[in-house]
Design an enzyme around this catalytic site. Structure first.
Site, PDB file in Angstrom:
ATOM      1  N   LYS A 204       0.821  -1.222   0.000  1.00 25.39           N
ATOM      2  CA  LYS A 204       0.000   0.000   0.000  1.00 25.39           C
ATOM      3  C   LYS A 204       0.849   1.264   0.000  1.00 25.39           C
ATOM      4  O   LYS A 204       0.399   2.307  -0.477  1.00 25.39           O
ATOM      5  CB  LYS A 204      -0.913   0.015   1.229  1.00 25.39           C
ATOM      6  CG  LYS A 204      -1.769  -1.218   1.399  1.00 25.39           C
ATOM      7  CD  LYS A 204      -2.706  -1.436   0.216  1.00 25.39           C
ATOM      8  CE  LYS A 204      -3.782  -0.395   0.104  1.00 25.39           C
ATOM      9  NZ  LYS A 204      -4.754  -0.711  -0.965  1.00 25.39           N
ATOM     10  N   GLY A 207       8.200   3.917   1.847  1.00 30.32           N
ATOM     11  CA  GLY A 207       8.853   5.141   2.290  1.00 30.32           C
ATOM     12  C   GLY A 207      10.288   4.883   2.686  1.00 30.32           C
ATOM     13  O   GLY A 207      10.866   3.826   2.375  1.00 30.32           O
ATOM     14  N   ARG A 208      10.862   5.858   3.394  1.00 28.87           N
ATOM     15  CA  ARG A 208      12.272   5.763   3.777  1.00 28.87           C
ATOM     16  C   ARG A 208      12.520   4.587   4.725  1.00 28.87           C
ATOM     17  O   ARG A 208      13.593   3.995   4.745  1.00 28.87           O
ATOM     18  CB  ARG A 208      12.718   7.057   4.453  1.00 28.87           C
ATOM     19  CG  ARG A 208      11.897   7.366   5.701  1.00 28.87           C
ATOM     20  CD  ARG A 208      12.530   8.408   6.587  1.00 28.87           C
ATOM     21  NE  ARG A 208      11.724   8.639   7.775  1.00 28.87           N
ATOM     22  CZ  ARG A 208      11.736   7.861   8.838  1.00 28.87           C
ATOM     23  NH1 ARG A 208      12.504   6.791   8.847  1.00 28.87           N
ATOM     24  NH2 ARG A 208      10.983   8.135   9.894  1.00 28.87           N
ATOM     25  N   PHE A 209      11.514   4.245   5.536  1.00 24.45           N
ATOM     26  CA  PHE A 209      11.688   3.205   6.549  1.00 24.45           C
ATOM     27  C   PHE A 209      11.552   1.815   5.969  1.00 24.45           C
ATOM     28  O   PHE A 209      12.139   0.857   6.459  1.00 24.45           O
ATOM     29  CB  PHE A 209      10.652   3.384   7.664  1.00 24.45           C
ATOM     30  CG  PHE A 209       9.242   3.233   7.179  1.00 24.45           C
ATOM     31  CD1 PHE A 209       8.629   2.000   7.145  1.00 24.45           C
ATOM     32  CD2 PHE A 209       8.522   4.336   6.731  1.00 24.45           C
ATOM     33  CE1 PHE A 209       7.331   1.853   6.681  1.00 24.45           C
ATOM     34  CE2 PHE A 209       7.232   4.198   6.274  1.00 24.45           C
ATOM     35  CZ  PHE A 209       6.635   2.958   6.240  1.00 24.45           C
ATOM     36  N   VAL A 212       4.573  -0.669   3.610  1.00 19.13           N
ATOM     37  CA  VAL A 212       3.361  -1.041   4.344  1.00 19.13           C
ATOM     38  C   VAL A 212       2.521  -1.931   3.439  1.00 19.13           C
ATOM     39  O   VAL A 212       2.268  -1.582   2.278  1.00 19.13           O
ATOM     40  CB  VAL A 212       2.553   0.195   4.774  1.00 19.13           C
ATOM     41  CG1 VAL A 212       1.254  -0.238   5.467  1.00 19.13           C
ATOM     42  CG2 VAL A 212       3.373   1.075   5.697  1.00 19.13           C
ATOM     43  N   ASP A 329       6.871  13.681  14.043  1.00 18.41           N
ATOM     44  CA  ASP A 329       6.669  13.619  12.586  1.00 18.41           C
ATOM     45  C   ASP A 329       5.173  13.654  12.294  1.00 18.41           C
ATOM     46  O   ASP A 329       4.661  12.890  11.468  1.00 18.41           O
ATOM     47  CB  ASP A 329       7.311  12.362  12.000  1.00 18.41           C
ATOM     48  CG  ASP A 329       7.417  12.412  10.472  1.00 18.41           C
ATOM     49  OD1 ASP A 329       7.377  13.539   9.913  1.00 18.41           O
ATOM     50  OD2 ASP A 329       7.549  11.361   9.835  1.00 18.41           O
TER      51      ASP A 329
END
Length: 510
Positions: A204, A207-209, A212, A329
């Site tokens: 879905k 990102g940087r991490f 998902v 954040d």
């Protein structure tokens, strides 16, 4: 007479010696002589000519010549080790020095009969046995038989491989993919979960991490947040937040379990949470406008979740004490919408816990998403206290309120396209210098449309967002005050105020 006899004896003896010498000269041969060891030690590297001695007991046996050498890299004769005379005549009955075999150590030996026959030497391998000329069976039948045997062996190997792979996967799933595979002290995991694997259905977000995923667990939709190995610290931070006492709240994303997948390369860290079909508030506002009632519901539940996160809940029991937490954040991407359009806050990878009596620690203050950074964060002038970090979240909350108001359709469809905060002023990818110049130096904030002021409820929310993003951090509202103000807005009338205004959509600097 005696003298005559003696003379004859002497003549006969001489003739005998002459005959013997002639016989010996016929049986003796000469060979080339060479020794590479002597060449190394005495520097005598020339090939010499030597007369081979005969065996005194076997005068009828003639001597032979020999050569010991090895092949070079191209397979040609080279690297001579020794040359000389050879007295064993059993194998040396050929006129030329020809070798048929190579010793296991790579040495080649040949011998020959005749003077200087070892001057030239060569290696000719023994020819292989010629193929049998006996009648053969039809080739076609043999080919079919060989094909069937190979095919059956291949099928057997495939079956064994598949069986082994199934056992391996089942073992790995039992070790890593079953729920709950969490630390025993995670208090917020559901006690009713039976061990079942998670099935990932669709990615879905990324990102940087990490990423998902939408997954399934016991016929229930779940969200699986997969952290890259280098984002292990974010995983541990977020897990630590979920493990805090009394973190279960309707407006905080529901935590289910955590997994560490060490069998994957690179390693992965999973957080399993509740799944919400609408996704983030940012994505929803891009695709939908919202009514006044929906705005109030989303804004109030969002503020209630932020208030709970910031709130310190004391307890006489240390296990029930909840410390204050700063998100660091906060943005519309990290606010999720449930099916009833109530909000819950997610993504605690940068969050900070404030334990009583403990300093904030050696932390980097300039973190988060650039366009949502408060002026003091952009300027690098943070006061490292609990309240200072909580006010940074409130500043970002004001920007999220602006995003919701900009998509409210209370004015008969006069709604502009969705834009991020400062997108109109600075574009989609503002630099840090641009944010510092406009937000810190020029004190610019997202523009507020004048028509919003014609509605009493929207006007009150505009006042609230302005007090949230105040340049002076100490003048900003607290998250609890934001929640109280928004909850009161539902009592305002839903009709515009009867004041003169230009019906065109106009903007002013806040």
């Amino acid at each position: 007479m005696i003298r005559i006899i003696l003379k004859e004896i002497i003549i006969i003896t001489a003739l005998t010696e002459i005959a013997q010498s002639l016989l010996i000269s016929k049986t003796q041969i000469k060979c080339e002589s060479y020794d590479h060891k002597r060449c190394t030690k005495e520097n005598k590297c020339d090939v010499e000519e030597v007369l081979c001695p005969n065996d005194s007991e076997k005068p009828h046996v003639t001597s032979s010549c020999y050569v010991v050498w090895s092949l070079d890299e191209l397979g040609a004769p080279g690297n001579i080790s020794m040359k000389g005379c050879f007295t064993d005549n059993a194998e040396c009955n050929q006129p030329e020095c020809i070798a048929r075999n190579i010793k296991p150590n790579g040495i080649i030996f040949c011998c020959c009969k005749g003077s200087f026959c070892n001057r030239n030497y060569t290696y000719i391998p023994t020819p292989t046995t010629p193929p049998s000329t006996s009648p053969k069976e039809p080739a076609g039948d043999n080919n079919i038989l060989y094909f069937l045997i190979a095919f059956l062996i291949l099928i057997a190997l495939i079956i064994v491989f598949c069986f082994g792979l199934c056992l391996y996967r089942r073992k790995k799933q039992g070790a890593f993919n079953e729920i709950p595979t969490i630390e025993p002290d995670v208090a917020n995991s559901s006690p009713n979960l039976a061990p079942r694997p998670i099935h990932l259905i669709e990615m879905k977000a990324r990102g940087r991490f990490g990423s998902v995923w939408h997954g399934r667990l016991r016929n229930q939709d779940v969200a699986v947040k997969i952290f890259f190995a280098q984002e292990k610290d974010s995983y541990n931070t977020e897990l630590e937040i979920f493990k805090l006492p009394r973190m279960r709240h309707p407006n905080i994303l529901e935590f289910i379990a955590a997994e560490k997948h060490f069998e994957k390369i690179p390693q992965e860290y999973w957080l399993i949470t509740a799944y919400h079909t609408y996704g983030s508030l940012c994505d929803y506002l891009k695709a939908h406008t919202i009514t006044w009632f929906e705005l109030c519901k989303i804004a109030e539940t969002m503020a209630r979740g932020l208030m709970h996160l910031h709130e310190e809940i004391p307890s006489t029991n240390p296990d029930n004490y909840k410390p204050a937490v700063a998100h660091r954040d906060f943005k519309s991407k990290n606010v999720l919408l449930k099916s009833d359009l109530t909000a819950c806050i997610a993504d605690f990878g940068l969050a900070m816990i404030f334990q009583p009596g403990q300093p904030c620690g050696d932390t980097h203050g300039q973190v988060g998403t650039r366009r949502y950074m408060a002026p003091e964060v952009l300027e690098g002038a943070i006061n490292f206290t609990r309240d200072a970090f909580l006010r940074i979240d409130v500043y970002a909350c004001g920007l999220v309120l602006w995003e919701m108001v900009s998509r409210c359709n209370i004015h008969n469809g006069l709604v502009s396209e969705y834009t991020l905060p400062f997108e109109t002023e600075l574009g989609l990818h503002p630099t840090l210098n641009e944010m510092q110049e406009n937000v810190v130096m020029k004190k610019i904030r997202p523009r507020i449309c004048e028509v919003w002021r014609t509605h009493s409820g929207l006007s009150a929310i505009c006042d609230t967002m302005e007090e949230c993003w105040d340049h002076d951090a100490e003048a900003r509202l607290s998250s609890s005050c934001v929640m109280e103000r928004i909850s009161q807005h539902t009592r305002y009338p839903t009709t515009p105020l009867l004041i003169e205004t230009n019906t065109d959509t106009t903007f002013r600097d806040s």
